[in-house]
Scaffold this active site. Structure first.
Site, PDB file in Angstrom:
ATOM      1  N   TRP A  26       0.860  -1.120  -0.035  1.00 39.23           N
ATOM      2  CA  TRP A  26      -0.088  -0.220  -0.080  1.00 39.23           C
ATOM      3  C   TRP A  26       0.893   1.248   0.104  1.00 39.23           C
ATOM      4  O   TRP A  26       1.772   1.380   0.671  1.00 39.23           O
ATOM      5  CB  TRP A  26      -1.078  -0.090   1.174  1.00 39.23           C
ATOM      6  CG  TRP A  26      -1.475   1.339   1.286  1.00 39.23           C
ATOM      7  CD1 TRP A  26      -2.930   1.592   0.660  1.00 39.23           C
ATOM      8  CD2 TRP A  26      -1.594   2.259   2.330  1.00 39.23           C
ATOM      9  NE1 TRP A  26      -3.307   2.758   1.079  1.00 39.23           N
ATOM     10  CE2 TRP A  26      -2.384   3.695   1.863  1.00 39.23           C
ATOM     11  CE3 TRP A  26      -0.446   2.810   2.946  1.00 39.23           C
ATOM     12  CZ2 TRP A  26      -2.173   4.684   2.742  1.00 39.23           C
ATOM     13  CZ3 TRP A  26      -0.429   3.990   3.815  1.00 39.23           C
ATOM     14  CH2 TRP A  26      -1.187   5.059   3.446  1.00 39.23           C
ATOM     15  N   TRP A  62     -15.229   3.021  -7.905  1.00 41.70           N
ATOM     16  CA  TRP A  62     -15.562   1.631  -7.223  1.00 41.70           C
ATOM     17  C   TRP A  62     -14.342   1.190  -6.463  1.00 41.70           C
ATOM     18  O   TRP A  62     -13.281   0.885  -6.660  1.00 41.70           O
ATOM     19  CB  TRP A  62     -15.824   0.705  -8.252  1.00 41.70           C
ATOM     20  CG  TRP A  62     -16.090  -0.528  -7.847  1.00 41.70           C
ATOM     21  CD1 TRP A  62     -15.429  -1.538  -6.868  1.00 41.70           C
ATOM     22  CD2 TRP A  62     -17.126  -1.527  -8.567  1.00 41.70           C
ATOM     23  NE1 TRP A  62     -16.302  -2.902  -6.753  1.00 41.70           N
ATOM     24  CE2 TRP A  62     -17.187  -2.630  -7.839  1.00 41.70           C
ATOM     25  CE3 TRP A  62     -18.118  -1.134  -9.501  1.00 41.70           C
ATOM     26  CZ2 TRP A  62     -18.001  -3.699  -8.196  1.00 41.70           C
ATOM     27  CZ3 TRP A  62     -18.844  -2.330  -9.904  1.00 41.70           C
ATOM     28  CH2 TRP A  62     -19.030  -3.445  -9.417  1.00 41.70           C
ATOM     29  N   ASP A  63     -14.514   1.355  -4.875  1.00 40.87           N
ATOM     30  CA  ASP A  63     -13.430   0.996  -4.143  1.00 40.87           C
ATOM     31  C   ASP A  63     -13.432  -0.329  -3.482  1.00 40.87           C
ATOM     32  O   ASP A  63     -14.803  -0.847  -3.642  1.00 40.87           O
ATOM     33  CB  ASP A  63     -13.396   2.055  -2.889  1.00 40.87           C
ATOM     34  CG  ASP A  63     -11.912   2.452  -2.420  1.00 40.87           C
ATOM     35  OD1 ASP A  63     -11.193   1.428  -2.705  1.00 40.87           O
ATOM     36  OD2 ASP A  63     -11.755   3.587  -1.686  1.00 40.87           O
ATOM     37  N   CYS A  90     -10.812   1.033  -7.825  1.00 36.76           N
ATOM     38  CA  CYS A  90      -9.894   1.518  -6.743  1.00 36.76           C
ATOM     39  C   CYS A  90      -9.904   0.483  -5.800  1.00 36.76           C
ATOM     40  O   CYS A  90     -11.025  -0.358  -5.568  1.00 36.76           O
ATOM     41  CB  CYS A  90     -10.046   2.657  -6.138  1.00 36.76           C
ATOM     42  SG  CYS A  90      -9.526   3.175  -4.438  1.00 36.76           S
ATOM     43  N   ARG A 130      -9.971  -2.699   8.235  1.00 37.55           N
ATOM     44  CA  ARG A 130     -10.421  -1.647   8.022  1.00 37.55           C
ATOM     45  C   ARG A 130     -12.035  -1.508   8.555  1.00 37.55           C
ATOM     46  O   ARG A 130     -12.551  -0.849   8.066  1.00 37.55           O
ATOM     47  CB  ARG A 130     -10.570  -1.352   6.571  1.00 37.55           C
ATOM     48  CG  ARG A 130      -9.185  -1.221   5.742  1.00 37.55           C
ATOM     49  CD  ARG A 130      -8.491  -0.138   6.154  1.00 37.55           C
ATOM     50  NE  ARG A 130      -9.053   1.190   5.307  1.00 37.55           N
ATOM     51  CZ  ARG A 130      -8.978   1.747   4.340  1.00 37.55           C
ATOM     52  NH1 ARG A 130      -7.814   1.095   3.379  1.00 37.55           N
ATOM     53  NH2 ARG A 130      -9.476   2.664   3.739  1.00 37.55           N
ATOM     54  N   ASN A 136     -11.459  -2.219  -0.285  1.00 37.59           N
ATOM     55  CA  ASN A 136     -10.438  -1.743   1.007  1.00 37.59           C
ATOM     56  C   ASN A 136     -10.110  -2.814   1.787  1.00 37.59           C
ATOM     57  O   ASN A 136      -9.427  -2.414   2.951  1.00 37.59           O
ATOM     58  CB  ASN A 136     -11.231  -0.612   1.651  1.00 37.59           C
ATOM     59  CG  ASN A 136     -10.859   0.757   1.000  1.00 37.59           C
ATOM     60  OD1 ASN A 136      -9.779   0.958   0.551  1.00 37.59           O
ATOM     61  ND2 ASN A 136     -11.947   1.609   0.925  1.00 37.59           N
ATOM     62  N   ASP A 151      -3.025   5.403  -3.347  1.00 34.06           N
ATOM     63  CA  ASP A 151      -3.542   6.373  -2.282  1.00 34.06           C
ATOM     64  C   ASP A 151      -2.294   7.219  -2.072  1.00 34.06           C
ATOM     65  O   ASP A 151      -2.679   8.446  -1.674  1.00 34.06           O
ATOM     66  CB  ASP A 151      -3.729   5.708  -1.049  1.00 34.06           C
ATOM     67  CG  ASP A 151      -5.098   5.093  -1.037  1.00 34.06           C
ATOM     68  OD1 ASP A 151      -5.972   5.463  -1.860  1.00 34.06           O
ATOM     69  OD2 ASP A 151      -5.503   4.212  -0.139  1.00 34.06           O
TER      70      ASP A 151
END
Length: 751
Positions: free
Chosen positions: A200, A478-479, A527, A444, A481, A549
């Protein structure tokens, strides 16, 4: 002809623009590899390319032929257990417990064009004359299973795509344990392997290593293609550079768990295999059922890495991405996330949008926090209805007000996740990926919805479709996570639990496909906690992706440079954000932040209402300039000039060139200033040697061959002889200059 077949010797010769791929049917009925590389002329017989000899330590197939050992022979789609001890391309467990398969040649089929893969993303053709597809039909008479190997070769490209289809023609059930999409046996191992790895906020950094005995592998077991490793590898000769030498590329059109590896055996030959990761994978193949593997795109370059990249760029931009936005200039956007995070209301959003419109922004994107009771990241995922406290007049009203300003409206979703604190989870705790009796790990503050369950996909589609129907929405971010843990599905049988990751990705693809069909005007941007699912599979549905990010300009140099090895600039979301940067706290100039972000789908992620007059003026000029040049920046031929992964990474440079070579834009970036630096020259690429160019910031004109061979001398910048602040110091500095062909009528005579 791109596919030539010698029926007498059962040899197949695939020819792309500058590449040949030759294989044949061996005497045991299996397929053998003969050649993959620079284009060669066709001939009636290539058998001499398969030289065999006996080795005393090998097992062999025939008692009277000690030279026929599969451990020594280059193969096309190898199995395991019949004298080959290297890792296979496939393995199937049969009802009697055995794991031996013997698929032998039955027939071939030649198809004009390129058939689509059911339920999977893949490259395509718009006219059947663009490509030919060869299908080799194989059969295992003991198990009554068939195997169809599909090869598509594009006429004008150095590209061959591959996939495999397994079908059960019997009554018994078999279990596929491994089903890679492509395998290539090279005659030697004198290669360096290039991969795109990271984590990340530092995705897709280029890494090189020389092949050595044993297995060198990259993979994902996270449920996505991942930020850790991208589903791509390249094999280049040791002397190959960006612009010279031979290199082979392998790119997997898939968004889930994958494996890409090279095995170097005891005779210094190399086997590349790529496909769905066999770790924690199996697929139950019942009677009359089939299993289709995703596509591997093999590309070849005889002129270095940059030519390989341009091959992928052109193919993925024009024959993988689809729809209205495939060829369209992408709008300049402003995303509110780093400006407001969860703390906003309609008044705040409109004040940002109004100021953004004044600078030339075309698309306003409302990010996370607009739905349910979403005031932090602990709640409301899955509750896709508007938060009336923040937006009392709803999304349709907000969209209308933005449209009245002259702005398009975009919206953030994270459709694959659910919060424990949500109405959806309270109603359907059975809809998350889970294993009965085991607690769920949290990532998350959220759980992963079970997209292997069609009922879940149907529900999320209805929720998203309702929102997209109610408001005039032109863009969806469109994420996704978090990665998968405790992988299991309450909707599947016990013997199907290892199918969950693949079925999940098929569910994601289905949801995308349904939304694209219903809302063809929407620009989708994928995303995944930044760039954790930046892969070819996603580009089939979303023509651009959030690259990372990490929006710091200096970090983005490595990220965007590495990403460009495979993916076109039109696919890279690149934003100017506030300083100090929210990821690394670095302060860079507004000019440098824009100069990096120009080379992609450009936008801003900051609070324009907090910018001063001079900053707003500069932003306005940046947007004006970008609009004037974005066709070239998004769709021009891209050349990498200086790498951040070399020479301590202090200098990076790249450029985009128009298709007619009349215009080019060059970016040059320096991380840290050097005291009393040497004189620097930059050697450009991709220009027309005979054309004469004006270069912004330089007097006179330059011929294309001069710029490419003699280079252009750069300004040394601050050399320690004067005082100055950030802008003058040379730290985090950048320069973008434009080359334009001069008016031919005003040219002077040539010397």
């Amino acid at each position: 002809m791109p596919v030539m077949i010698n029926d007498q010797t059962l040899q197949f010769h695939l020819q792309g623009k500058d590449v040949s791929y030759v294989f044949h049917v061996m005497k045991n009925g299996q397929l053998g590899q003969l050649y993959f590389g620079k284009k060669i002329r066709n001939r009636s017989d290539f058998s001499h390319l398969s030289k065999r000899e006996s080795r005393v330590t090998s097992s062999y197939v025939y008692d009277d032929d000690s030279t026929f050992s599969l451990d020594l022979i280059k193969q096309e789609y190898p199995g395991y257990g019949t004298s080959d001890y290297r890792e296979p391309a496939f393995q199937i467990e049969h009802p009697d417990g055995s794991r031996i398969s013997d698929f032998t040649y039955q027939s071939y089929e030649l198809i004009k064009g390129k058939p689509r893969l059911s339920g999977l993303p893949a490259t395509y053709v718009e006219d059947d004359g663009e490509a030919d597809t060869l299908v080799i039909h194989m059969y295992d008479k003991v198990t009554n299973l068939s195997l169809s190997l599909m090869y598509s070769v594009y006429h004008g490209r150095n590209v061959i795509t591959r996939s495999a289809l397994f079908t059960n023609h019997g009554e018994e059930t078999h279990v596929i344990k491994r089903a890679h999409s492509a395998s290539v046996d090279f005659p030697d191992a004198d290669y360096e392997m290039i991969q795109l790895s990271g984590s990340w906020s530092r995705e897709r950094h280029m890494s090189e290593r020389k092949l050595s005995p044993g297995i060198q592998s990259i993979q994902s077991t996270r449920g996505t293609s991942s930020a850790q490793h991208n589903p791509f590898l390249a094999l280049k000769r040791p002397m190959t550079t960006e612009h010279t030498g031979e290199v082979y590329g392998f790119s997997f059109v898939y968004s889930g768990n994958f494996q890409a590896q090279v095995e170097v055996d005891h005779y210094q030959t190399a086997r590349m295999t790529m496909g769905i990761n066999p770790f924690d994978f199996s697929w139950t193949l019942g009677s009359s059922a089939s299993f289709q593997t995703p596509e591997v795109v093999m590309a070849y370059s005889k002129h270095g890495l940059n030519e390989l990249s341009q091959t992928y760029h052109d193919l993925y931009q024009s024959r993988l991405a689809r729809g209205k936005w495939r060829d369209a200039e992408r709008p300049v956007l402003l995303n509110n996330w780093e400006a407001t995070y969860f703390d906003f209301d309609e008044k705040k959003l409109l004040s940002i949008a109004e100021k953004a419109k004044e600078t030339g922004v075309e698309l306003f994107v409302l990010d996370d926090g607009w739905f349910g009771k979403r005031n932090d990241d602990r709640t409301s995922l899955g509750d896709w209805f508007v938060d009336s406290k923040k937006l009392p007049e709803g999304l349709p009203n907000l969209a209308s007000k933005l449209n009245d300003m002259g702005l398009l409206f975009g919206l953030w979703f994270e459709p694959e996740m659910v919060s424990k604190e949500s109405e959806l989870y309270q109603k359907h705790p059975d809809w998350v990926i889970q294993v009965p009796g085991r607690s769920n790990s949290i990532g998350r503050h959220q759980l992963v919805l079970d997209f292997a369950n069609p009922e879940v996909v149907d529900y999320i589609y209805e929720q998203m479709a309702t929102i997209l129907n109610e408001a005039n929405i032109n863009y969806v971010k469109w994420d996704m996570n978090r990665y998968m843990t405790e992988i299991g599905s309450l909707s599947l049988l016990k013997n199907q639990q290892a199918e969950v990751p693949h079925r999940y990705i098929l569910g994601v693809y289905e949801l995308y496909e349904r939304l694209i069909e219903a809302f063809p005007h929407v620009l989708f941007e994928s995303c995944a906690s930044g760039g954790a699912r930046f892969d070819p599979g996603m580009l089939y549905y979303a023509p651009q992706a959030w690259t990372s990010d990490d929006t710091d300009a200096m970090e983005r140099l490595s990220i965007q440079y590495g990403t460009s090895l495979v993916y076109p600039l039109s696919s890279m979301g690149a934003h100017v954000s506030a300083v100090p940067n929210h990821q690394v706290k670095r302060i860079t100039s507004l000019e440098t932040r824009a100069n990096v972000a120009y080379f992609g789908a450009f936008g801003y992620e900051l609070d324009v209402t907090k910018m001063n007059k001079d900053e707003l003026k500069e932003m306005t000029e940046q947007i004006r300039w970008y609009k004037e040049n974005r066709q070239l920046l998004q769709y021009g031929a891209f050349y990498r000039l200086r790498s951040p992964f070399e020479q301590k990474g202090n200098v990076t440079s790249w450029m985009s060139v128009s298709s007619d070579q009349t215009k080019a834009i060059v970016g040059y970036y320096q991380v840290l200033a050097e005291p009393n630096p040497s004189f620097k020259r930059l050697y450009l690429k991709g220009l027309a040697a005979e054309k004469e160019y004006e270069v912004s910031g330089y007097e006179g004109t330059y011929l294309g061959d001069e710029l490419m061979n003699a280079g252009i001398q750069l300004s040394s910048g601050y050399d320690g002889s004067q005082t100055g602040g950030l802008e003058e110091s040379g730290d985090f500095s950048s320069h973008v200059f434009v080359l334009v062909e001069t008016d031919q009528n005003n040219r002077g005579g040539e010397v």
